[in-house]
Scaffold this motif. Structure first.
Motif, PDB file in Angstrom:
ATOM      1  N   ARG A  18       0.835  -1.337   0.357  1.00  8.69           N
ATOM      2  CA  ARG A  18       0.039   0.501  -0.037  1.00  8.69           C
ATOM      3  C   ARG A  18       0.859   1.468   0.024  1.00  8.69           C
ATOM      4  N   ILE A  19       1.622   1.118   1.050  1.00 13.26           N
ATOM      5  CA  ILE A  19       2.794   1.795   0.568  1.00 13.26           C
ATOM      6  C   ILE A  19       3.644   2.524  -0.900  1.00 13.26           C
ATOM      7  N   THR A  20       4.066   1.448  -1.292  1.00 10.26           N
ATOM      8  CA  THR A  20       4.710   1.681  -2.119  1.00 10.26           C
ATOM      9  C   THR A  20       3.696   1.989  -3.582  1.00 10.26           C
ATOM     10  N   GLU A  21       1.956   1.651  -3.252  1.00 13.23           N
ATOM     11  CA  GLU A  21       1.109   2.332  -4.591  1.00 13.23           C
ATOM     12  C   GLU A  21       0.876   3.916  -4.160  1.00 13.23           C
ATOM     13  N   PHE A  22       1.276   4.223  -3.251  1.00 11.94           N
ATOM     14  CA  PHE A  22       1.732   5.899  -3.084  1.00 11.94           C
ATOM     15  C   PHE A  22       2.128   6.958  -3.285  1.00 11.94           C
ATOM     16  N   CYS A  23       3.050   6.114  -3.415  1.00 14.82           N
ATOM     17  CA  CYS A  23       4.852   6.693  -4.141  1.00 14.82           C
ATOM     18  C   CYS A  23       5.582   7.067  -5.528  1.00 14.82           C
ATOM     19  N   ASP A  24       5.975   7.954  -6.429  1.00 15.51           N
ATOM     20  CA  ASP A  24       5.163   8.345  -7.778  1.00 15.51           C
ATOM     21  C   ASP A  24       6.789   7.389  -8.335  1.00 15.51           C
ATOM     22  N   LEU A  25       6.465   7.344  -8.997  1.00 18.29           N
ATOM     23  CA  LEU A  25       8.309   6.811  -9.664  1.00 18.29           C
ATOM     24  C   LEU A  25       9.669   7.163  -9.425  1.00 18.29           C
ATOM     25  N   LYS A  26      10.263   8.225  -9.133  1.00 20.64           N
ATOM     26  CA  LYS A  26      11.561   8.898  -8.306  1.00 20.64           C
ATOM     27  C   LYS A  26      11.213   9.083  -6.919  1.00 20.64           C
ATOM     28  N   SER A  27      10.561   8.457  -5.806  1.00 20.40           N
ATOM     29  CA  SER A  27      10.431   7.048  -5.033  1.00 20.40           C
ATOM     30  C   SER A  27      10.658   6.134  -4.794  1.00 20.40           C
ATOM     31  N   ILE A  28       9.879   5.567  -6.765  1.00 16.68           N
ATOM     32  CA  ILE A  28      10.548   4.349  -6.541  1.00 16.68           C
ATOM     33  C   ILE A  28      11.478   4.173  -6.777  1.00 16.68           C
ATOM     34  N   LEU A  29      12.259   4.540  -7.386  1.00 17.32           N
ATOM     35  CA  LEU A  29      13.691   4.276  -8.308  1.00 17.32           C
ATOM     36  C   LEU A  29      14.818   4.639  -6.718  1.00 17.32           C
ATOM     37  N   ASN A  30      14.514   5.554  -5.942  1.00 15.38           N
ATOM     38  CA  ASN A  30      15.349   5.993  -5.275  1.00 15.38           C
ATOM     39  C   ASN A  30      15.016   4.691  -4.064  1.00 15.38           C
ATOM     40  N   LEU A  31      13.940   3.784  -3.078  1.00 17.52           N
ATOM     41  CA  LEU A  31      14.205   2.450  -3.167  1.00 17.52           C
ATOM     42  C   LEU A  31      14.563   1.492  -3.484  1.00 17.52           C
ATOM     43  N   ARG A  32      14.715   1.730  -4.439  1.00 16.57           N
ATOM     44  CA  ARG A  32      15.545  -0.114  -5.211  1.00 16.57           C
ATOM     45  C   ARG A  32      16.684   0.212  -5.064  1.00 16.57           C
ATOM     46  N   LYS A  33      16.894   2.192  -4.820  1.00 15.13           N
ATOM     47  CA  LYS A  33      18.270   2.379  -4.122  1.00 15.13           C
ATOM     48  C   LYS A  33      19.178   1.339  -2.540  1.00 15.13           C
ATOM     49  N   VAL A  34      17.949   1.699  -1.790  1.00 16.94           N
ATOM     50  CA  VAL A  34      18.323   1.457  -0.879  1.00 16.94           C
ATOM     51  C   VAL A  34      18.940   0.021  -0.176  1.00 16.94           C
ATOM     52  N   CYS A  35      18.515  -1.379  -0.412  1.00 12.09           N
ATOM     53  CA  CYS A  35      19.279  -2.503  -0.487  1.00 12.09           C
ATOM     54  C   CYS A  35      18.790  -3.848  -1.208  1.00 12.09           C
ATOM     55  N   HIS A  36      19.306  -4.529  -1.489  1.00  9.25           N
ATOM     56  CA  HIS A  36      18.717  -5.480  -2.150  1.00  9.25           C
ATOM     57  C   HIS A  36      17.066  -5.884  -2.122  1.00  9.25           C
ATOM     58  N   ASP A  37      17.154  -6.081  -1.064  1.00  6.08           N
ATOM     59  CA  ASP A  37      15.528  -7.023  -0.510  1.00  6.08           C
ATOM     60  C   ASP A  37      14.578  -5.449  -1.129  1.00  6.08           C
ATOM     61  N   LEU A  38      14.710  -4.632  -0.578  1.00  3.76           N
ATOM     62  CA  LEU A  38      13.265  -3.395  -1.342  1.00  3.76           C
ATOM     63  C   LEU A  38      13.237  -3.346  -2.875  1.00  3.76           C
ATOM     64  N   ARG A  39      14.828  -3.739  -2.816  1.00  2.00           N
ATOM     65  CA  ARG A  39      14.882  -3.774  -5.099  1.00  2.00           C
ATOM     66  C   ARG A  39      14.222  -4.907  -4.922  1.00  2.00           C
ATOM     67  N   ASN A  40      14.338  -6.366  -4.758  1.00  2.00           N
ATOM     68  CA  ASN A  40      13.390  -7.450  -4.915  1.00  2.00           C
ATOM     69  C   ASN A  40      12.005  -7.369  -4.963  1.00  2.00           C
ATOM     70  N   PHE A  41      11.864  -6.537  -3.440  1.00  2.00           N
ATOM     71  CA  PHE A  41       9.780  -6.348  -2.930  1.00  2.00           C
ATOM     72  C   PHE A  41       9.645  -5.829  -4.355  1.00  2.00           C
ATOM     73  N   ILE A  42      10.467  -4.492  -4.703  1.00  2.00           N
ATOM     74  CA  ILE A  42       9.820  -3.624  -5.550  1.00  2.00           C
ATOM     75  C   ILE A  42       9.444  -3.972  -7.055  1.00  2.00           C
ATOM     76  N   ASP A  43      10.407  -4.980  -7.038  1.00  2.00           N
ATOM     77  CA  ASP A  43      10.822  -6.108  -8.668  1.00  2.00           C
ATOM     78  C   ASP A  43       9.201  -6.886  -9.061  1.00  2.00           C
ATOM     79  N   ASP A  44       8.901  -7.364  -7.962  1.00  5.19           N
ATOM     80  CA  ASP A  44       8.195  -8.640  -7.821  1.00  5.19           C
ATOM     81  C   ASP A  44       6.849  -7.681  -8.165  1.00  5.19           C
ATOM     82  N   THR A  45       6.933  -6.785  -6.919  1.00  2.00           N
ATOM     83  CA  THR A  45       5.335  -6.600  -6.445  1.00  2.00           C
ATOM     84  C   THR A  45       4.956  -5.553  -7.442  1.00  2.00           C
TER      85      THR A  45
END
Length: 257
Positions: A18-45
């Motif tokens: 639900r949190i990521t659904e309210f993120c814009d593209l810039k926020s999503i791309l920044n989250l993918r840079k935080v760590c592998h777990d977050l990147r994998n979560f974003i890529d999967d969902t």
């Protein structure tokens, strides 16, 4: 017992989605840079964000500039000459230690395709600003990552700036031949002050992506050995190195002439 402070990685999957659904593209791309777990979560969902229609990138000896929707968002991947990559976006930079900027960009590009979807109106690639040897190394990494994807990239229009037709062959092969409708090519001389030469596209013409093409624009002087290879095109704009009377007779029969 001390309770650890909350962080994104401890949030349950449903709230995190639900949190990521309210993120814009810039926020999503920044989250993918935080760590592998977050990147994998974003890529999967695959968070629901507005669809991007245009991608583009330019590669240099020590950096890659990646643009989304005609510079609505620009990312910069730079080699710091110390074995690290400096990633910049929105005037903010982050050092990715012990990394190769080729690999970081290639992984990000493929990851972006995975959560954004494979359909685009236009993907622009400038492969002319890097030396041939460096370009070969980049393409090995970039194309290998693209080949690992289950789906081929669906793009309608592909503008290319090249040093040689060989540079485009493997990239063209990972594009959906049924979706690609227009190619635009400009061949750049290397080095820049060399006299203009004529270029060949005979190997491009052998690809499946060529056979289903509808429009072709070539800004450089081209050598065409058999003009019948242009017969399936609805529109063609090109400069030829030479043309014979027999070639003109063939062109009179094709649809775009």
């Amino acid at each position: 017992m001390e309770i650890p402070p909350p962080n994104l990685l401890t949030i349950a999957e449903v709230p995190m989605t639900r949190i990521t659904e309210f993120c814009d593209l810039k926020s999503i791309l920044n989250l993918r840079k935080v760590c592998h777990d977050l990147r994998n979560f974003i890529d999967d969902t695959k968070p629901k964000i507005s669809k991007i229609k245009v991608l583009g990138f330019e590669i240099f000896e020590d950096r890659i500039i990646f643009e989304i929707d005609d510079r609505t968002l620009t990312m910069d991947y730079k080699d710091d000459k110390k074995g690290n990559t400096v990633f910049s976006m929105d005037q903010k930079s982050k050092i990715l230690e012990n990394s190769n900027f080729f690999e970081i960009f290639s992984n990000d590009f493929c990851g972006f395709l995975d959560f954004q979807g494979p359909k685009f109106e236009r993907i622009y690639m400038d492969l002319s600003k890097m030396s041939p040897n460096s370009l070969k190394k980049f393409l090995e990494v970039f194309v290998e990552n693209l080949k690992k994807r289950k789906e081929k990239i669906k793009v309608k229009f592909l503008p290319l700036v090249l040093l040689d037709q060989e540079d485009s062959l493997e990239i063209l092969k990972v594009l959906d031949s049924k979706f690609l409708k227009k190619i635009q090519i400009y061949f750049e001389n290397f080095p820049e002050n060399r006299e203009e030469k004529s270029w060949k596209i005979d190997k491009i013409m052998e690809l499946e992506q060529w056979k289903n093409l509808e429009k072709l624009v070539l800004h450089s002087k081209i050598e065409i050995s058999d003009f019948r290879n242009l017969g399936h095109l609805r529109k063609c704009v090109l400069r030829v190195a030479k043309i014979t009377v027999e070639d003109l007779k063939i062109l009179k029969e094709v649809s775009f002439f």
